[in-house]
Scaffold this motif. Sequence first.
Motif, mmCIF file in Angstrom:
data_model
loop_
_atom_site.group_PDB
_atom_site.id
_atom_site.type_symbol
_atom_site.label_atom_id
_atom_site.label_comp_id
_atom_site.label_asym_id
_atom_site.label_seq_id
_atom_site.Cartn_x
_atom_site.Cartn_y
_atom_site.Cartn_z
ATOM 1 N N PRO A 1 30.168 -101.850 54.621
ATOM 2 C CA PRO A 1 29.261 -102.768 54.496
ATOM 3 C C PRO A 1 29.755 -104.242 54.454
ATOM 4 O O PRO A 1 30.526 -104.395 53.478
ATOM 5 C CB PRO A 1 28.149 -102.464 53.254
ATOM 6 N N GLN B 1 26.238 -98.767 46.368
ATOM 7 C CA GLN B 1 26.358 -97.712 47.391
ATOM 8 C C GLN B 1 26.183 -96.242 46.664
ATOM 9 O O GLN B 1 26.763 -96.054 45.562
ATOM 10 C CB GLN B 1 27.570 -97.867 47.959
ATOM 11 N N GLY C 1 25.840 -97.233 55.256
ATOM 12 C CA GLY C 1 27.377 -97.457 54.614
ATOM 13 C C GLY C 1 28.207 -96.468 54.939
ATOM 14 O O GLY C 1 29.103 -96.008 54.072
#
Length: 334
Positions: free
Chosen positions: A71, A81, A133
């Motif tokens: 990302p 994440q 992601g």
Amino acid sequence: TTMRPFSLLEMLATFFTLASATQLCANNRGIFLGLAADEYAYTSVAGNVDPDEVNSVSQKWELTVEGEAGPQHSYTEHYLQVLPDTGRSYPKRGHHMKNPKELENVSPYVSFSLRVTKEGAGLHTLFVRWTGGDTIGGGDSLYVLMDRIKGKTRSSVTGELTIKPAVIPVDSGMSHFAGCCYDMITHACPCFIEKPDDASCPTNLFIGREKASGFGVQCFVGGGAMEIVHAPRWYLFAGQDAGDVMDFDSEPWDVTCEANGSNTKDSGRGFPSWDLEQGDYALKIYAREDGTALDGIYMAGPSGSAPSISLRYKKGDSTICNTEKISTTVVVFG
């Protein structure tokens, strides 16, 4: 609304929230802001291991430093994440979530503690700054839930009435779908009664009925059929207009989602909103797929406005109550 006691794991999570997090309050513009870079503004709780996965480890929303891969364009070059990124989904692929309790003690989540004042009570609408992601660029997704915290108990807060297109599983007994055509950009998989020609859907992108069922694909009933969701218990964010670009700036603040959704792509017909009275709340963001990345949350109260897409927030901008950390007193629940 049903009130219930905290489970042991919830008590532990609540303790760590008290010990390490702060409450968010609305600023003078009626806005709650929680940034991933402000670690004191939220609590990250790990999920469970997968008993069916060899050498399985629990996953967690981890604060991650932005690099050349993954990302891009987070506000502070740091974002949350779901890691490790192993291709896991919650619930498992092919299973359609019917009750958010299926996520408890299973999926990793991040919780923002909110305090709503008497003056700030009313309709609140959530905007999420997130993106996919995956290390292979797959489509990621997340769920949003709201809990009311009151003394020793908590209760689920349902959202506002909304409408969405009616869907059925691709392999439903009342369906005659041959499969679906996967869109590599948006991650939607529109269904077809018959296998389309290569011009309409290249062979390598067509997913047959049985395999599509394994991915949890649901198909529009069609004919304008809609479903009224009277009291949404959760909201699904899956897919964005710009598709799989792994860029927070591609859709700076996402507000379109699906109430009680469970599909490869949300319908975009819902808006996460709750009528909140004075009190304490926990806004929870659960992983639906690992690799999903979160840069922050923005919730507009009754007097608030939508976020500006040009404004760049910085570390420390989270709207903390009284700019002080809350008490670290241990609370024991019976």
